[in-house]
Every structure is written in C-alpha cells, then in structure tokens.
Design a protein around this motif. Structure first.
Motif, PDB file in Angstrom:
ATOM      1  N   UNK A  39       0.815  -1.211   0.000  1.00  0.00           N
ATOM      2  CA  UNK A  39       0.000   0.000   0.000  1.00  0.00           C
ATOM      3  C   UNK A  39       0.853   1.268   0.000  1.00  0.00           C
ATOM      4  N   UNK A  40       1.808   1.380   0.915  1.00  0.00           N
ATOM      5  CA  UNK A  40       2.587   2.615   1.012  1.00  0.00           C
ATOM      6  C   UNK A  40       3.425   2.862  -0.241  1.00  0.00           C
ATOM      7  N   UNK A  41       4.126   1.863  -0.797  1.00  0.00           N
ATOM      8  CA  UNK A  41       4.836   2.129  -2.064  1.00  0.00           C
ATOM      9  C   UNK A  41       3.914   2.585  -3.198  1.00  0.00           C
ATOM     10  N   UNK A  42       2.699   2.029  -3.256  1.00  0.00           N
ATOM     11  CA  UNK A  42       1.752   2.459  -4.291  1.00  0.00           C
ATOM     12  C   UNK A  42       1.324   3.906  -4.071  1.00  0.00           C
ATOM     13  N   UNK A  43       1.085   4.261  -2.823  1.00  0.00           N
ATOM     14  CA  UNK A  43       0.726   5.648  -2.507  1.00  0.00           C
ATOM     15  C   UNK A  43       1.849   6.588  -2.931  1.00  0.00           C
ATOM     16  N   UNK A  44       3.078   6.245  -2.589  1.00  0.00           N
ATOM     17  CA  UNK A  44       4.226   7.087  -2.948  1.00  0.00           C
ATOM     18  C   UNK A  44       4.339   7.235  -4.460  1.00  0.00           C
ATOM     19  N   UNK A  45       4.112   6.141  -5.186  1.00  0.00           N
ATOM     20  CA  UNK A  45       4.229   6.184  -6.644  1.00  0.00           C
ATOM     21  C   UNK A  45       3.170   7.084  -7.269  1.00  0.00           C
ATOM     22  N   UNK A  46       1.911   6.923  -6.833  1.00  0.00           N
ATOM     23  CA  UNK A  46       0.839   7.727  -7.426  1.00  0.00           C
ATOM     24  C   UNK A  46       0.985   9.204  -7.072  1.00  0.00           C
ATOM     25  N   UNK A  47       1.381   9.496  -5.835  1.00  0.00           N
ATOM     26  CA  UNK A  47       1.599  10.896  -5.472  1.00  0.00           C
ATOM     27  C   UNK A  47       2.705  11.515  -6.314  1.00  0.00           C
ATOM     28  N   UNK A  48       3.783  10.766  -6.538  1.00  0.00           N
ATOM     29  CA  UNK A  48       4.879  11.275  -7.362  1.00  0.00           C
ATOM     30  C   UNK A  48       4.412  11.521  -8.790  1.00  0.00           C
ATOM     31  N   UNK A  49       3.603  10.598  -9.338  1.00  0.00           N
ATOM     32  CA  UNK A  49       3.093  10.775 -10.696  1.00  0.00           C
ATOM     33  C   UNK A  49       2.170  11.985 -10.794  1.00  0.00           C
ATOM     34  N   UNK A  50       1.474  12.287  -9.688  1.00  0.00           N
ATOM     35  CA  UNK A  50       0.575  13.442  -9.669  1.00  0.00           C
ATOM     36  C   UNK A  50       1.306  14.741  -9.349  1.00  0.00           C
ATOM     37  N   UNK A  51       2.580  14.640  -8.972  1.00  0.00           N
ATOM     38  CA  UNK A  51       3.348  15.829  -8.616  1.00  0.00           C
ATOM     39  C   UNK A  51       2.939  16.399  -7.274  1.00  0.00           C
ATOM     40  N   UNK A  52       2.531  15.534  -6.357  1.00  0.00           N
ATOM     41  CA  UNK A  52       2.060  15.971  -5.041  1.00  0.00           C
ATOM     42  C   UNK A  52       2.911  15.382  -3.925  1.00  0.00           C
ATOM     43  N   UNK A  53       3.010  16.147  -2.833  1.00  0.00           N
ATOM     44  CA  UNK A  53       3.541  15.620  -1.581  1.00  0.00           C
ATOM     45  C   UNK A  53       2.366  15.356  -0.654  1.00  0.00           C
ATOM     46  N   UNK A  54       2.572  14.549   0.362  1.00  0.00           N
ATOM     47  CA  UNK A  54       1.497  14.291   1.325  1.00  0.00           C
ATOM     48  C   UNK A  54       0.974  15.588   1.924  1.00  0.00           C
ATOM     49  N   UNK A  55       1.877  16.506   2.241  1.00  0.00           N
ATOM     50  CA  UNK A  55       1.474  17.757   2.880  1.00  0.00           C
ATOM     51  C   UNK A  55       0.634  18.638   1.956  1.00  0.00           C
ATOM     52  N   UNK A  56       0.653  18.358   0.642  1.00  0.00           N
ATOM     53  CA  UNK A  56      -0.149  19.136  -0.308  1.00  0.00           C
ATOM     54  C   UNK A  56      -1.621  18.727  -0.294  1.00  0.00           C
TER      55      UNK A  56
END
Length: 231
Positions: A39-56
């Motif tokens: 789950x966490x690696x998938x979250x990191x990958x999709x956020x990176x593809x979207x150009x977002x950080x968690x804090x965004x």
C-alpha cells in the motif's frame, strides 16, 4: 477540486487513487495480506506521478469498513500514520457507500442495496438512495445471512457477494459485481468534505460491525442449520 488521496483494503482487491485538479490516477490489484506491504509504495508512486507531496493534500480518504478485519486495520493505521506525519485530516468513507456509488457511476443505478461478503456465511448490507441527501442517503449497516437481505422492488443489488452466495441472495432489478473502489470514494469526497466529515488522525477508527472473527463449533452448526431452514 480538492487534492485527495484515497485507498481501500477492505476486500481481496487493493484500490488506490489520487485526485489532483482534473487528473485522476488510480491503481487496483491484489489485496488481502499483501496490502500491508504494497500500500505505502503504491501511494508514494501515485503521489509522485501526480506531482504531489502528502502535505499538499486537502484530505486522506480511506475505506473504514465494513470488510476484512486485517484490511480495515491496515487502511486505518496507514491513514493515521500519513495524517499524523503530514498534518492532514482524514475522511473515513463507508465501504458499502462506495460500492453503491460505483454502481451509480458505472450503471446509473439510483437505489442500491450494497452487499459485501462478510465470510462465515454472512454478508454486510446497506441501502443507499442517491435521491436522498447526503450522498447515498444515510444507511444502516447490517450483518445478515444472505437470505435475510431485503431488496425493495425496483432496487439494484451490488457488491462482491454473488460468487460466494449466488441464488441465496434475493432477486433484484439488476445485479452489479462491483467493489468499493478508491475512485468511488473520491467522487463521494467533495460533498462529505463540505459536510465537515473529516476527522483528526487520532479520531479515525475502522467500522467493524462484527465483534469477532471466529465462531465456535456450536455457532457454526447453528448457522448451517438456519441456512438449511431458510432454503
């Protein structure tokens, strides 16, 4: 549109999605025991593809249940950890509401009885009427034998319980084989956000419905006998 991350691990399918403006990125794949490691690696990958950080993010959306006990704990604990770390509020969404939303979105169904396989010869069920506010109406979640599910005339039956229980489930105007997808949760999120449904990470909890995951020999025998009586 709010910037949102959503995920669900309540079934054997893992679903993750990110909304950033008009862009929607999503992934679905094998869940179950694998969810805790993937789950966490998938979250990191999709956020990176979207150009977002968690804090965004404006909120982290997660499927709170009902569903697999292990899956619900995984989703809630990951949401809490991410929320605490990034200072982002959480938006818990009922998995049965997400099932109903997926049936509405894909097939145009407005009145849906959502059912998820609860194992142990039972299903989780809830009625959702999309002509009633809030989105999907206010539904009471029930834990029932398949034969006890009530489908009003003209309503659709949707979920993942058909393979396990087949004709033991009641007739309906249609049967939709759908899951509580993360994208469905994102569609529900704006109205829920407007209604103030977010919570602090410390206040996010799974919705279990069933209070135990194992049955005694006597309980299994009683359920089996009841099932034969109903059929």
């Amino acid at each position: 549109m709010p910037r949102l991350l959503a995920f669900d691990t309540s079934t054997e399918t893992l679903s993750v999605a990110v909304r950033h403006g008009d862009a929607l990125l999503e992934h679905s794949g094998a869940g179950g025991p694998q969810s805790s490691t993937t789950l966490i690696p998938l979250i990191q990958r999709l956020l990176a593809e979207a150009g977002l950080r968690l804090a965004d993010l404006d909120a982290i959306v997660f499927g709170r249940g009902p569903g697999s006990f292990t899956g619900l704990r995984t989703a809630c604990s990951v949401a809490q950890g991410l929320g605490f770390g990034a200072g982002v509020r959480l938006l818990p969404v009922d998995t049965l509401r997400a099932v109903a939303e997926e049936a509405r979105h894909r097939f145009g169904d407005r009145r849906v009885v959502a059912v998820l396989d609860a194992r142990m010869d039972q299903v989780y069920a809830a009625r959702h009427d999309f002509d009633v506010a809030p989105p999907g109406g206010i539904a009471e979640v029930e834990l029932l034998a398949p034969e006890q599910v009530v489908v009003p005339v003209g309503w659709t039956l949707a979920g993942n319980a058909f393979g396990a229980y087949g004709e033991r489930l009641p007739p309906a105007v249609a049967r939709r084989d759908v899951l509580p997808a993360a994208a469905a949760m994102l569609r529900l999120a704006p109205e829920l956000l407007a209604a103030g449904a977010t919570v602090a990470p410390a206040d996010a909890w799974p919705l279990y419905v069933r209070d135990k995951v194992a049955q005694t020999t006597e309980e299994r025998a009683a359920i089996k006998a009841a099932s034969k009586t109903l059929t």
